[in-house]
Scaffold this active site. Structure first.
Site, PDB file in Angstrom:
ATOM      1  N   ASP A   1     -18.939 -16.732  -0.920  1.00  0.00           N
ATOM      2  CA  ASP A   1     -17.791 -16.446  -0.061  1.00  0.00           C
ATOM      3  C   ASP A   1     -18.014 -15.120   0.652  1.00  0.00           C
ATOM      4  O   ASP A   1     -18.516 -14.150   0.045  1.00  0.00           O
ATOM      5  CB  ASP A   1     -16.508 -16.389  -0.891  1.00  0.00           C
ATOM      6  CG  ASP A   1     -15.268 -16.488  -0.015  1.00  0.00           C
ATOM      7  OD1 ASP A   1     -15.324 -17.157   1.026  1.00  0.00           O
ATOM      8  OD2 ASP A   1     -14.239 -15.895  -0.380  1.00  0.00           O
TER       9      ASP A   1
ATOM     10  N   HIS B   1      -8.972  -8.886   9.040  1.00  0.00           N
ATOM     11  CA  HIS B   1      -8.670  -8.936   7.606  1.00  0.00           C
ATOM     12  C   HIS B   1      -9.204  -7.701   6.895  1.00  0.00           C
ATOM     13  O   HIS B   1      -8.491  -7.073   6.094  1.00  0.00           O
ATOM     14  CB  HIS B   1      -9.278 -10.200   7.001  1.00  0.00           C
ATOM     15  CG  HIS B   1      -9.157 -10.281   5.515  1.00  0.00           C
ATOM     16  ND1 HIS B   1      -7.947 -10.438   4.872  1.00  0.00           N
ATOM     17  CD2 HIS B   1     -10.106 -10.226   4.535  1.00  0.00           C
ATOM     18  CE1 HIS B   1      -8.152 -10.484   3.558  1.00  0.00           C
ATOM     19  NE2 HIS B   1      -9.447 -10.353   3.338  1.00  0.00           N
TER      20      HIS B   1
ATOM     21  N   GLU C   1      -6.149 -17.586   0.536  1.00  0.00           N
ATOM     22  CA  GLU C   1      -6.935 -17.083   1.648  1.00  0.00           C
ATOM     23  C   GLU C   1      -7.334 -18.274   2.512  1.00  0.00           C
ATOM     24  O   GLU C   1      -7.978 -19.215   2.032  1.00  0.00           O
ATOM     25  CB  GLU C   1      -8.180 -16.327   1.169  1.00  0.00           C
ATOM     26  CG  GLU C   1      -7.841 -15.000   0.506  1.00  0.00           C
ATOM     27  CD  GLU C   1      -9.053 -14.170   0.153  1.00  0.00           C
ATOM     28  OE1 GLU C   1      -8.887 -12.962  -0.082  1.00  0.00           O
ATOM     29  OE2 GLU C   1     -10.176 -14.729   0.101  1.00  0.00           O
TER      30      GLU C   1
ATOM     31  N   GLU D   1      -9.516 -20.090   4.927  1.00  0.00           N
ATOM     32  CA  GLU D   1     -10.916 -19.961   5.291  1.00  0.00           C
ATOM     33  C   GLU D   1     -11.469 -21.264   5.848  1.00  0.00           C
ATOM     34  O   GLU D   1     -10.840 -22.328   5.751  1.00  0.00           O
ATOM     35  CB  GLU D   1     -11.754 -19.540   4.071  1.00  0.00           C
ATOM     36  CG  GLU D   1     -11.306 -18.241   3.423  1.00  0.00           C
ATOM     37  CD  GLU D   1     -12.334 -17.718   2.436  1.00  0.00           C
ATOM     38  OE1 GLU D   1     -13.526 -18.103   2.527  1.00  0.00           O
ATOM     39  OE2 GLU D   1     -11.945 -16.922   1.557  1.00  0.00           O
TER      40      GLU D   1
ATOM     41  N   ASP E   1      -9.292 -20.147  -0.621  1.00  0.00           N
ATOM     42  CA  ASP E   1      -9.869 -19.325  -1.685  1.00  0.00           C
ATOM     43  C   ASP E   1      -8.717 -18.675  -2.460  1.00  0.00           C
ATOM     44  O   ASP E   1      -8.329 -17.537  -2.186  1.00  0.00           O
ATOM     45  CB  ASP E   1     -10.794 -18.264  -1.081  1.00  0.00           C
ATOM     46  CG  ASP E   1     -11.442 -17.393  -2.132  1.00  0.00           C
ATOM     47  OD1 ASP E   1     -11.619 -17.863  -3.269  1.00  0.00           O
ATOM     48  OD2 ASP E   1     -11.774 -16.233  -1.815  1.00  0.00           O
TER      49      ASP E   1
ATOM     50  N   GLN F   1      -7.939  -9.313  -9.798  1.00  0.00           N
ATOM     51  CA  GLN F   1      -9.027  -8.847  -8.934  1.00  0.00           C
ATOM     52  C   GLN F   1      -9.044  -7.321  -8.833  1.00  0.00           C
ATOM     53  O   GLN F   1     -10.106  -6.697  -8.899  1.00  0.00           O
ATOM     54  CB  GLN F   1      -8.872  -9.458  -7.543  1.00  0.00           C
ATOM     55  CG  GLN F   1      -9.949  -9.062  -6.550  1.00  0.00           C
ATOM     56  CD  GLN F   1      -9.680  -9.647  -5.170  1.00  0.00           C
ATOM     57  OE1 GLN F   1      -8.729 -10.396  -4.960  1.00  0.00           O
ATOM     58  NE2 GLN F   1     -10.529  -9.316  -4.221  1.00  0.00           N
TER      59      GLN F   1
ATOM     60  N   LYS G   1     -11.050 -14.738  -8.733  1.00  0.00           N
ATOM     61  CA  LYS G   1     -11.417 -15.704  -7.692  1.00  0.00           C
ATOM     62  C   LYS G   1     -11.945 -17.020  -8.254  1.00  0.00           C
ATOM     63  O   LYS G   1     -11.885 -18.046  -7.576  1.00  0.00           O
ATOM     64  CB  LYS G   1     -12.513 -15.095  -6.811  1.00  0.00           C
ATOM     65  CG  LYS G   1     -12.088 -13.889  -5.995  1.00  0.00           C
ATOM     66  CD  LYS G   1     -11.359 -14.314  -4.755  1.00  0.00           C
ATOM     67  CE  LYS G   1     -11.198 -13.159  -3.787  1.00  0.00           C
ATOM     68  NZ  LYS G   1     -10.584 -13.569  -2.517  1.00  0.00           N
TER      69      LYS G   1
ATOM     70  N   THR H   1     -11.059 -23.070  -6.067  1.00  0.00           N
ATOM     71  CA  THR H   1     -11.267 -23.018  -4.619  1.00  0.00           C
ATOM     72  C   THR H   1     -11.035 -24.426  -4.100  1.00  0.00           C
ATOM     73  O   THR H   1     -11.722 -25.365  -4.516  1.00  0.00           O
ATOM     74  CB  THR H   1     -12.694 -22.563  -4.270  1.00  0.00           C
ATOM     75  OG1 THR H   1     -12.954 -21.282  -4.849  1.00  0.00           O
ATOM     76  CG2 THR H   1     -12.877 -22.486  -2.759  1.00  0.00           C
TER      77      THR H   1
ATOM     78  N   THR I   1     -11.561 -14.726   4.532  1.00  0.00           N
ATOM     79  CA  THR I   1     -10.213 -14.884   5.065  1.00  0.00           C
ATOM     80  C   THR I   1     -10.207 -14.758   6.586  1.00  0.00           C
ATOM     81  O   THR I   1     -10.772 -13.816   7.142  1.00  0.00           O
ATOM     82  CB  THR I   1      -9.274 -13.829   4.469  1.00  0.00           C
ATOM     83  OG1 THR I   1      -9.347 -13.903   3.054  1.00  0.00           O
ATOM     84  CG2 THR I   1      -7.842 -14.057   4.913  1.00  0.00           C
TER      85      THR I   1
END
Length: 407
Positions: free
Chosen positions: A117, A124, A191, A193, A225, A232, A245, A249, A338
């Site tokens: 990723d 962002h 996120e 994506e 994501d 995090q 993370k 996904t 993102t």
């Protein structure tokens, strides 16, 4: 509506034809399918009925054999499929192999090999820098304009659209807390994506140049994501994202081939720093894509990020990912990072939309800073197609369910 009678300009018309894997009603057998309107064509069955040389390539429970076949095969199969669904003489032969979408089960369309990723949107990156480093003279890190920043994720938790997302648990520690605590994330985020699916593999020690992007990348998929911001924030120094993370996904059930997006190619934003030769795309074909993304929470649109604003292109990401000699495998997936535009209503994460919880979103289902149990997030997108048509990408939906862990 009969499968062939798709209105002219339909976003899932014969100019689109994304690939997926499905099971017909009442069957556990998985097979490669191609979407046309509100139907899916059993591509392998159609190929066998027509005596096509591509029947063996399509006759698998995943897209991986087709992905591995390479660019010439991708183009040839796409031309054949287009003919099958547009030439009137094929109608009688392949009509029995169409299934209404409402009567099939869609699956993860390919076996994911590795997952990477990236962090490629300048908007962002600047927003995140301003949120977490408000006193820094430059919200971007010193390396940001010189290379596409990324991290290696967990391929085993890539799931197809519609899969429920269990709220993750882990350690978290607010700056004012004396010690970390364990429990379900309280700052669950999304996120928005775009994912790129690798087909043709490479050998170790053989980097892929910018010009090799279309020889190795088969197509695109929308990607969510999911991110536990509290996990995090505590874990990412010094090695980056991990448990915050890796829990899930989500990707679409449909992979849109790059050939369907030729009309959507655009020039990326101007480069503000000189790039090293392996990333210098000043003499390459346009590497950006004009994809218009919409994010909805519980059916309410919260943001519309434009992919055309991404600073680093998918070709640059692939070149950087392999420049050290790392090999590609069929089924590799890499996320764009993102997608955020310059406007407040174009930010691709709740972290940015609520400015880290300072400015809650006022939704019909209540105020939100981060996701609550039961919230459903849906990503959709479209791109300009040929002759004034639109290309719609397969949607990505996921609903948050409670953690089985006790605080």
């Amino acid at each position: 509506m009969p499968p062939f009678d798709v209105p002219e300009g339909h976003p899932f018309g014969p100019h689109n034809l994304p690939y997926g894997v499905f099971s017909p009603s009442g069957s556990d057998t998985r097979t490669v399918g191609v979407r046309l309107g509100d139907h899916v064509l059993d591509a392998a069955a159609a190929a066998r009925a027509l005596g096509s040389p591509y029947a063996a390539l399509l006759g698998h429970p995943t897209l991986n054999p087709l992905l591995a076949a390479g660019r010439t095969a991708w183009s040839d199969v796409r031309r054949a499929l287009t003919a099958w669904v547009t030439v009137p003489s094929h109608r009688e032969t392949i009509s029995p192999f169409f299934h209404p979408l409402t009567e099939v089960t869609l699956h993860l369309p390919f076996e994911v090999a590795d997952y990477v990723d990236f962090y490629a949107s300048e908007n962002h990156a600047r927003n995140v820098g301003q949120i977490f480093r408000p006193d820094s003279p430059d919200p971007l890190t010193p390396n940001w304009k010189h290379l596409p920043i990324g991290y290696h994720g967990r391929s085993g938790t890539v799931v197809v659209s519609g899969t429920e997302v269990v709220r993750p648990s882990g350690q978290r520690k607010a700056p004012s807390d004396p010690a970390p605590v364990f429990g379900p994330s309280v700052r669950l985020d999304i996120e928005a994506e775009v994912g790129f699916v690798v087909g043709t593999p490479t050998r170790m020690g053989h980097p892929v140049p910018l010009s090799g992007f279309r020889d190795h990348v088969f197509g695109v998929t929308l990607l969510n994501d999911w991110s536990a911001r509290d996990l995090q924030a505590w874990e990412y120094v010094p090695l980056g994202p991990f448990l915050g993370k890796s829990f899930a996904t989500s990707v679409s059930a449909w992979i849109t081939p790059l050939d369907a997006l030729d009309e959507a190619r655009v020039t990326p934003p101007p480069r503000t720093h000189d790039l090293l030769p392996y990333l210098d795309d000043s003499t390459e074909d346009p590497g950006g894509y004009d994809l218009r993304i919409t994010v909805a929470v519980n059916g309410h649109v919260v943001t519309e990020p434009p992919f055309s604003t991404m600073y680093w292109t998918a070709a640059q990401q692939l070149a950087h990912m392999t420049v050290n000699g790392a090999s590609l495998r069929t089924g590799d997936l890499y996320g764009s990072g993102t997608v955020s535009g310059p406007a407040a209503n174009q930010r691709g994460s709740l972290l940015e939309l609520t400015w880290n919880g300072r400015d809650p979103l006022d939704l019909p289902t209540g105020k939100r800073t981060f996701l609550e149990d039961g919230d459903e997030v849906t990503l959709t997108a479209w791109a300009p197609g040929p002759n004034g048509t639109n290309i719609t990408l397969g949607e990505v939906t996921g609903r948050v369910v409670p953690s089985p862990q006790e605080p």
